[in-house]
Structure formats: C-alpha cells, structure tokens
Motif scaffolding. Structure first.
Motif, PDB file in Angstrom:
ATOM      1  N   PRO A 106       2.238   4.192  12.235  1.00 39.54           N
ATOM      2  CA  PRO A 106       2.692   3.071  13.068  1.00 39.54           C
ATOM      3  C   PRO A 106       4.206   2.869  12.990  1.00 39.54           C
ATOM      4  N   VAL A 116      -4.691   7.668  12.488  1.00 35.67           N
ATOM      5  CA  VAL A 116      -3.558   6.801  12.154  1.00 35.67           C
ATOM      6  C   VAL A 116      -3.480   6.632  10.637  1.00 35.67           C
ATOM      7  N   GLU A 117      -2.297   6.799  10.085  1.00 41.95           N
ATOM      8  CA  GLU A 117      -2.106   6.618   8.643  1.00 41.95           C
ATOM      9  C   GLU A 117      -0.722   5.997   8.416  1.00 41.95           C
ATOM     10  N   ILE A 146      -0.785   9.879  13.677  1.00 36.60           N
ATOM     11  CA  ILE A 146       0.243   8.908  14.045  1.00 36.60           C
ATOM     12  C   ILE A 146       0.482   7.943  12.890  1.00 36.60           C
ATOM     13  N   PHE A 159       4.476  -6.393  14.198  1.00 35.97           N
ATOM     14  CA  PHE A 159       4.241  -6.037  15.602  1.00 35.97           C
ATOM     15  C   PHE A 159       3.763  -7.224  16.439  1.00 35.97           C
ATOM     16  N   PRO A 196      -5.683  -0.361  16.501  1.00 37.49           N
ATOM     17  CA  PRO A 196      -5.673   0.928  15.790  1.00 37.49           C
ATOM     18  C   PRO A 196      -4.282   1.513  15.574  1.00 37.49           C
ATOM     19  N   ILE A 197      -3.317   1.193  16.458  1.00 38.59           N
ATOM     20  CA  ILE A 197      -1.999   1.840  16.377  1.00 38.59           C
ATOM     21  C   ILE A 197      -0.952   0.927  15.735  1.00 38.59           C
ATOM     22  N   PHE A 198      -1.057  -0.365  15.915  1.00 32.52           N
ATOM     23  CA  PHE A 198      -0.034  -1.283  15.392  1.00 32.52           C
ATOM     24  C   PHE A 198      -0.605  -2.280  14.379  1.00 32.52           C
ATOM     25  N   THR A 226      -3.353  -1.959  12.545  1.00 32.55           N
ATOM     26  CA  THR A 226      -3.739  -1.123  11.388  1.00 32.55           C
ATOM     27  C   THR A 226      -4.184  -1.896  10.155  1.00 32.55           C
ATOM     28  N   TYR A 251       0.838  -1.209   0.000  1.00 33.01           N
ATOM     29  CA  TYR A 251       0.000   0.000   0.000  1.00 33.01           C
ATOM     30  C   TYR A 251       0.871   1.257   0.000  1.00 33.01           C
TER      31      TYR A 251
END
Lengths: 573, 573
Positions: free
Chosen positions: B30, B51-52, B28, A485, A500-502, A504, A456
């Motif tokens: 990751p 997050v992107e 943020i 992760f 949501p943070i790792f 994704t 992506y």
C-alpha cells in the motif's frame, strides 16, 4: 596470501581510527565473513556494541542511536543480501543527515564473479544514498597499510560528520582465516585531530539582513529536526522580531519547554480558515517545509510582495515551494543567534496579536469538544505530548501519528525532545529507531507513539528491547489498517477497492506481540487510565506496550468537526 | 499538466503490455503515489494480486511465486524507502535468475531534489542487481505515448525472461490526481508476440563432445535449481554414460522420484573419506558448484588429467573452482538430452560400482546410529524429505537446514520439488519466499524446513499466510541461535566471545508466533509424532507450525560421529 596477524592488525588500526574520530557505538549483525571486525569491535572497550540478527532493524537501531547521541555510529554485517537489508535505513539517514558508518564485508577479488556462496556485487551498493563509497584494500600488515587503514577509519568518520552529515559505506574484502588473533597487542593510538569550521556570514551581511527584516510584518518558519536548546534560540529570534513562529513538530518549538505566545502550534488547523488582511512582508525559513499541508498551501499562496529568505547550511536547498528570493548558506544556530542579538526594532504588536488570537480561538474550540475528553487516537496523542517529563524523549511514527501531534499539540509542555524519521517518512524501521533513541538515554522517559501498520512493519526491532532491557513505552494507536488513507483522496473509493489496497486491516492481537518480546501490555480503556500509565513512566521506565484502540473513520470525523467549527468562528469561506 | 484520464490510459496500456508478455501475478504494497497502478492491477481480471504491507516480505513473496510458477511476477510499491525494502529479494532474484518486474512510483521531476516528502533518488536504485533500469515518461494520453507504454510493458518482461533471467526495475513518475478513472473503457489488447530461441550446439559439436566422453571414467556434477522433470533428464544422461551423479539438493536429483543407483546422495559424507584409486577422466558440470563443501574440495583436488566441461546457458561462467577446460554455452536441458540420445558406449561397471559401494556403506552406517531413530534436527530433516508426497513442494532454508538435507537425504523418495534461495544464500525472506511457492500451488503439500534465526528474520511474512489462507506446514528447527557457526571456525572461540556475536540466542516462544498469525502449533515430542503430522499434510494441507527443539552442540557431535564411523569403514586417513 593474507595471514591472521595481518588481518587483525589492519582491522584494529581501522577501528582505532574510527575511535579517534568519535565512534562510540556499533551495531553488529552476525555473519561469518565479518568475524574479525565483529570480534575486534566486541572486544574494544571504547565502543559499546549491540547485536541484532535482522540487518534492517539493526540499521534503523543505529539510526536511532545516532539521532539521540548526535554522534557517528558504526554498522557491521556479513556479505550478500545482509547488506541490502540496510538500504531503507541508509536512505533515511542520507535524507535526514545522520552519520551512519556502514561496514560491509566481502569476498576477496578471487572469489568474485565466480558463483562463490553469499557473494554479490557490493560496489556502490547504496548508490547515491551514501556520501562516499570506499572499497578497502585487502588486509596487509606493512606499516604503510596499517597507516592507510587507520587513516581511512579516521577520515571517513569526518566525511560522514561534515555538513550535510550522512552515511558512508566501506566494503572490506577479507580472506580466510577469518578468526583474528585476539591476544595480539593493540597498536598505539595516534593523535591526529580534525577541527571543523562552520559557514557564517560576515558582519556586513548580517547587518544588511537585519535591516531587511526588523520592524517588518514577518513570520518565522522552522522546519527540520532540532534539539530543545536549538528550538529555544529560534523562539528567542521570533521574540526579538516580535513575529509569530510556524514550525514542524520535530523542530521541537512546541516541546522545548519555553513558553511563548508567538508559538503557533495550531497553525495547521487555523491557517487556511482565517481571513488574512495582509500578507507578511518577510518570511524567514529554516530547513524543510513543515509537515503541515495547510501551512505549505498558505506559504505557496503568498504573493511576490512577501520577501522569502531560506536559511540552510547544507546548501542542498530543499525548498519544494521554489519561491525563495534569498538562499542563505550559513549554520542555522549561529545565524539565528547573530540576528537575534542584532535586532533593535520590534514589529508592531498588532501584527502578531491577530495570530495570537487565531491560536487562542483554536485552543478554545478544541477544549469545547467532548471527543477531546474521551479516549481516541487524537486525545491519546495530545495526552502523550502533555505527559512527557522534563528531558524525556518521544519518538513519533509517520503517517497519522506525527500529524496528530502537529495539529493538536498545545505549546505548554515540559522540555522534552521529539524525534521522528522525516527524511523520507517511511513507516519501516520506526520501532528500531525509537529503541536506538532509548538505548542512548535509557534513564530518561522514553516513549514511542506509533500506528499498527508501522508497528507490524518493524516488529522484529522489539527483540532489541528484550535483549538489552530497553525501557521503551510504546503507545500503539491501533485502527487496524492504514489510517492515513482515510484522510487522502483514496477515501472516495468504494470499499471493495479501498479496503484490500489501502485499508489493509491486519487483525493482529498485539497482546501476543508484547508477550513474545516480554513487554508489559495494557489495553487503555479510558483517558484517565492512559494518563496514569504515562505519568508512571515519568519516574519508572519499563518496556511496555499500551494499546489504544482507534477507528479510522472516527479520526476523520473528529478532524472535520474541528475544522468545521473553526470555519464558523474564523469567518473565511 | 497530466489529467486523470491520461494517467489511467497510459498505465492501463502498460499493464496490458505486461499481460501480453505473460505476467499473471502481482504483489502490491500500500502507498499513495502508487494508487493508480495499484487499482488498475487490482481491477485487472487477468492478474491475481496479493497485498503485503512490509515491502521486504512482499518482494520475497513475489520471488517465491515466480520460482514455483516459472513466470514473471510484478511488484509494486510507493516512493521512498518502501522501494529500498525490496533490495534483498532483488539481489537474490538477480543471482538466482528469477524474473521479478519491479515497479516503483516516484514524484514527478518538479518535486525532486526539493525536499518533497517521501521523495528520494530512485534512479538505478538497485545498482547492478537488476538487468535493466527504466525511467518511464510522465503519463501522457497521446497515441504515441500509449504505444510507448504498452511496448515498454511487453518488452521489459521479455528482457526479464531472457537467459539469464533476472529482475528489471521501472520507475514511474506520477503526478496528481492519483486516483484513476476506473470507469474508463480499457484499451484493446494488442497482439504482438515474442518467440525466443535457445542456445544449442551444432550436430558436429555434439558428436565431438560425445566422443570425448563416452566410455571414459566420468562423473556428472549437477548444480543449480531444477524441476523434477529436468532432474530426470540429468539422471538419464548419467545412465546413458554409466557415471555416478553428484548434485546440489536444489537440482532435485534426489527428490525427483526417479530411482537410480548412480545418485550419490551421501557424497558430502563419504567423498573426503574414501581412498580413490583413480581420478575421473572426465567431469561434466552443469550450473554452480553444489552446496557440499566436501564435494567442492574433492573437485578442487582433481589433477589436470581430469578433463572438466562446464555447461551453462547464461554464459556467466560462475565457476569458483576456475578449473574448467571447456565452457559450453548451451541450454542445459536440450544439451543433456542431445548427449543422452547420442551416447553409444557405456563406461565399464567397475568404475561406477565403487561409487555405489561407498553410497551403500554410508547408508548402512547411518541406519546403525541410534540418533537417527530419536527426534533431533538431523532426523527431523531426513523425515521431512521422506514424507514429501508426490508433487509436493518443500522449501528449505539456508545455513543448517539445507545442509542437513544435502548430507542425509536418501535417494528413495516420491517425486517432489525442492526450492531454496541459493543465489546469495541469505536467511532473510525465507518465510515469504516459501509462502509464494505455496500460493502458486496451494492444493499441493507445501512444507518449509527452517531454523529459528531465519524464521525470526522474516516473521512478518506470516501475515501473508494469514491473509490468503496459505496452507504451509512449517517445520521449525529451533536450536535457539545461529547453529551454523558451531560447524565453522568460530566455534573455537570462548563462550563470552561466541554467544553474543555468533550464538545469538533469541529466546522466542514460537507458540505465540503461531497464535499471532492463526497457525496451528505443535511441539513435536518424538519422531513418530512428527511422522504422523507430516503424513497428515499429504492429504490435508493447513497453515501450521511444528517446532522441533534442537541443540547446536548435539548437531555437531552427531555429524562428527557419522564422519568418524565412515573414516573407520572407508579406510582413508
């Protein structure tokens, strides 16, 4: 003021200077200020040009061209943020020693600091990440300035190609009119040539080194990026010493096609599990620490009785272990050959036999696992390695993809070359870099192994494949998110912090991506089907996307199962 | 060494410092090294996080958030090339005065210059394109270091928000363990507040200025980016003086909803065609030169008898015309209001009436053209402007899109706000910036007008729309390539030079792009259909892509037809 003819002659002299120093390819991004250089490069028969609108992809594509060709590649863009898009690829080129010639065009002095459109400060734009920044003079048509321009073109390529190789940046202030006079006679080629020497030790120093190593219980550790031919030299060195060899996948030891029982391709899996009776007496390291964290921990754990040599021509001494006792600045290949040819005493077989035993036990353990016979990210990665044809080119993405290859690649393979972006290990620009590799040798088998996030991140690069008919086979390991992760400490987090943070997940239908860029698309349903598809690429190259649906959790479970089995077999803990 | 608790407290103090200075949003990307800051931001209720994965899109998205909110926005990424991907948006933020708070994380000192993975020199990474670079201390848990961390968080936001606003960069060296202790008590909020003054002239200086302007034949020229409320003040100033007003589209003079016959929205079309009997005696300029090249040429052609004032609080004096006689460093709104309130003598009507006449003749000429009644890129752009709802937000891309709006926008419209990236005018990052605008006010009508190359360049940004349900309507002017070059000198080139280097058709099926990112897709077939679609967005916002198929050559022919007609009507040449 500057006229059309002066600008044309001045820039043509620069282009000819670059050609005389070995530039054969250029990647251009459209723009107005860059018009005269773009047209001169486009018209120049000795330079193959590629055009890409997204400068970030353009720069990574140039990186791939240079990695596969070993030659300097020029990059050209217009003024403003266009140039800033080059930055990620330039950082990677600097860290992995790739000679990119970055040409940015700029407003002339009278249009700077005055709010002129598309103008910004381009001086030292890439900070410490280029070997040299040059602000070129405003074009002039005098003989002195044509000589200067030719000389800069020639000299700067040499700077980029000297050890350690790396990117250079030239900024060209250009005045209107920007259209060059294309009918103008081209100036004659000059004939200055540059001959570059390499760092070598003296005969005395070599003999002293051989005496310190031969017959000792030693290990050879090879990091960095190497061609199959170079890799063979390292294996020959290991054989002359009768030592096991630990390596980074990009060193191509495992992929170079030379069989040797000394190649410890499964070291990442077994090295922390085994009960080692004895530390090595000598370790010879070439280049950076290999990717395997377990190998790094093992090296770190060696006592001070192990004598550690670090060989690196650059003199940068990139040794995060900081345990080197002797740092040798010499060209690695010449040094390795010199030692290989001078070693007279082999180390006793018992030392290497225990290593061979660990490697074989690991191979048997892997063979036993049913997961290796069904389709998943791990088995797909192993298969890609096995199905590479002679002289094929495999590009491997960062995060999980390269770790799968590192852990699970068997040493028996055809001779092929593995590439990656391991200077700074970003997941940006992987697609474009792989396409640059493919464009350099389009008639070979060209494969990219990549995860969904990296795919992506650089999807724009696919336009290059479409425009230039680049027959790259992309094997997409799609676990819908950041699979790495799940192997790191972040996996301890609760799901509403982790996902949501790792994690994704991006939920993209990659068959649409394939359709958008005219790639053939297959979702692989079985290992057999994947095998057939990969075998077909050995003889018939085409632009295609093969999706392997993975599962982040499953990857971790499989890895833990392998390690668990080895702990049991190999006795430690 | 550092422990988990120290790292948590130290970084939490920083985050609270940022909050006390007004940070409410963070974007943020990751990564592993950034883990503790990412989790603390994610857990912080006073900060909305996005997050992107693609850091380039993330940074432009943050730029859009800040443009629409007027507030500082934080950006966070991991070490290595990730940060380099921020560069284009940072350059734009610096040039257009947007307070981005760029937080990069880094290896600690002992892992630098040693070849550690994903490590590179991040000192002064963004060179002269940030207002300040700060290397933060390694986290420590002492009161002194917690105070330091809080203070840096608070102070650096203030730095970013001072005139001229702009990005700042903080680099955080972080040691393992990277997981913060999320159960730890949060430290109490401090209460330091910062009150910032603005540059204002004295009463004497104001009176002197009014005396120099009132009653004179003058022109007001407004560049830069302004809200509708600010735009109204400029119009009121023009009315108090009875002067025509020339402006950049981003100044929102035409879109602010305040009708005035003094608004010369068609200046780009008529100003070079008219026979002007008299130069203005006074020109008051606010901000940068408007986008219209014809307006710039006209300003450049003014004789030295025209007294030119340049008003700009930044003191950067971005005046490419270099003809300013008095540069006034004062906050523009306060200055404009002060003058407006002090003007007693209006200039004679005959001066402004000729301008109103030119504007009206141009309007009539446009109405007559059949091309304005059929669907093409020009008529679609005019329609987008007309169909913006009260308080709607329109983002306009660079190259052709903003020029269509500038040339052809009628002054009658609802009050809406127009946004663009006109600091350096790149076509990178437009989609993400528009989505940032949309995310700030998702309940308003949000429209993006964009060409196909800019759309392709930042296609990755669309993932943000999908992930956060951002109801942006994208009107895509698709002329399959770089339409702007057909208006520039490059169009003189032969097709085999022009098309590969400047035309650069990309042949993408954008309905697939819409499908990939779950956007509704419509190919507009008529002006009526487009009108209905745009009207629907006034009441029902959704994520959709409306494609208008254009033709590069047709755009030029239409423009030439308009100019040709005006030359005939307005007499010059």
């Amino acid at each position: 003021m500057t006229n059309q003819s002066d600008t044309t002659n001045y820039l043509q002299a620069f282009v000819e200077g670059m050609i005389s120093s070995g530039v054969e390819q250029a990647v251009i991004s459209p723009g107005s200020r860059s018009t005269p250089l773009a047209l001169l490069l486009h018209r120049q028969e000795k330079i193959t040009t590629f055009v890409e609108v997204d400068e970030r992809s353009a720069a990574f594509f140039a990186l791939g061209l240079s990695k596969a060709s070993g030659k300097p590649v020029a990059l050209l863009c217009t003024s403003g943020t266009a140039a800033a898009n080059y930055y990620p690829a330039i950082c990677e080129a600097n860290a992995s020693h790739i000679p990119l010639i970055v040409l940015t065009t700029d407003r002339p002095h009278e249009l700077r600091q005055v709010g002129a459109p598309q103008a910004m400060d381009q001086f030292h734009l890439f900070q410490s990440h280029v070997k040299e920044f040059i602000e070129m003079a405003i074009p002039e048509g005098t003989k002195a300035m044509l000589d200067y321009s030719y000389w800069q073109g020639m000299r700067v390529i040499d700077t980029a190609c000297q050890t350690p190789k790396g990117p250079v940046h030239l900024n060209f202030p250009l005045r209107e009119p920007l259209l060059p006079d294309l009918n103008q006679a081209l100036i004659a080629e000059k004939t200055t040539k540059i001959v570059v020497g390499k760092k070598q030790l003296s005969e005395d120093e070599l003999i002293k080194f051989v005496d310190a190593c031969q017959g000792k219980k030693g290990v050879l550790v090879v990091g960095g990026s190497h061609t199959p031919e170079e890799a063979k030299v390292f294996i020959e060195l290991a054989e002359s010493l009768n030592w096991p060899i630990l390596s980074d996948p990009l060193a191509n030891i495992t992929a170079c096609g030379k069989d040797s029982s000394l190649i410890m391709s499964y070291a990442d899996l077994f090295i922390q599990e085994v009960e080692m009776n004895q530390s090595p007496e000598v370790v010879i390291r070439f280049g950076m620490v290999p990717i395997s964290k377990n190998t790094m921990f093992w090296l770190q754990s060696l006592s001070e009785t192990s004598k550690i040599y670090f060989v690196d021509e650059t003199g940068e001494w990139q040794d995060q272990l900081k345990q080197t006792q002797v740092a040798i600045q010499a060209e690695e290949q010449l040094f390795a050959k010199a030692i290989r040819d001078r070693v007279k005493i082999k180390t006793t077989d018992s030392w290497r036999d225990q290593w061979i035993n660990w490697q074989e036990i690991t191979a048997q353990q892997l063979m036993k696992l049913s997961e290796m016979k069904t389709l998943n990210e791990t088995s797909a990665s192993i298969l890609v390695h096995k199905k590479m044809a002679k002289d094929g080119q495999l590009f491997v993405s960062n995060s999980n993809a390269i770790r799968f290859l590192d852990r699970f690649s068997s040493p028996e393979s055809n001779q092929y070359q593995l590439f990656g972006n391991r200077g700074i290990n970003g997941i940006d620009g992987i697609v474009s870099t792989a396409l640059g590799m493919c464009a350099t040798h389009p008639n070979r088998q060209n494969v990219l192994l990549i995860g969904d996030l990296a795919m992506y991140h650089d999807m724009n690069g696919l336009l290059l494949a479409k425009r230039y008919n680049l027959p790259l086979t992309i094997v997409l390991l799609n676990n819908n998110g950041g699979g790495i992760f799940s192997f790191l400490s972040q996996r301890q987090l609760k799901s509403d912090d982790f996902e949501p943070i790792f994690g994704t997940p991006i939920d993209l239908d990659f068959s649409l991506v394939a359709q958008l860029y005219d790639a053939e698309y297959t979702k692989a349903e079985s290992l057999e089907q994947l095998e057939q598809l990969l075998e077909a690429t050995q003889t018939q190259a085409k632009f295609q996307l093969i999706e392997v649906v993975g599962d982040r959790q499953e990857n971790v479970l499989l890895y833990e199962k392998v390690i668990g089995g080895l702990t049991e077999k190999l006795g430690k803990k």
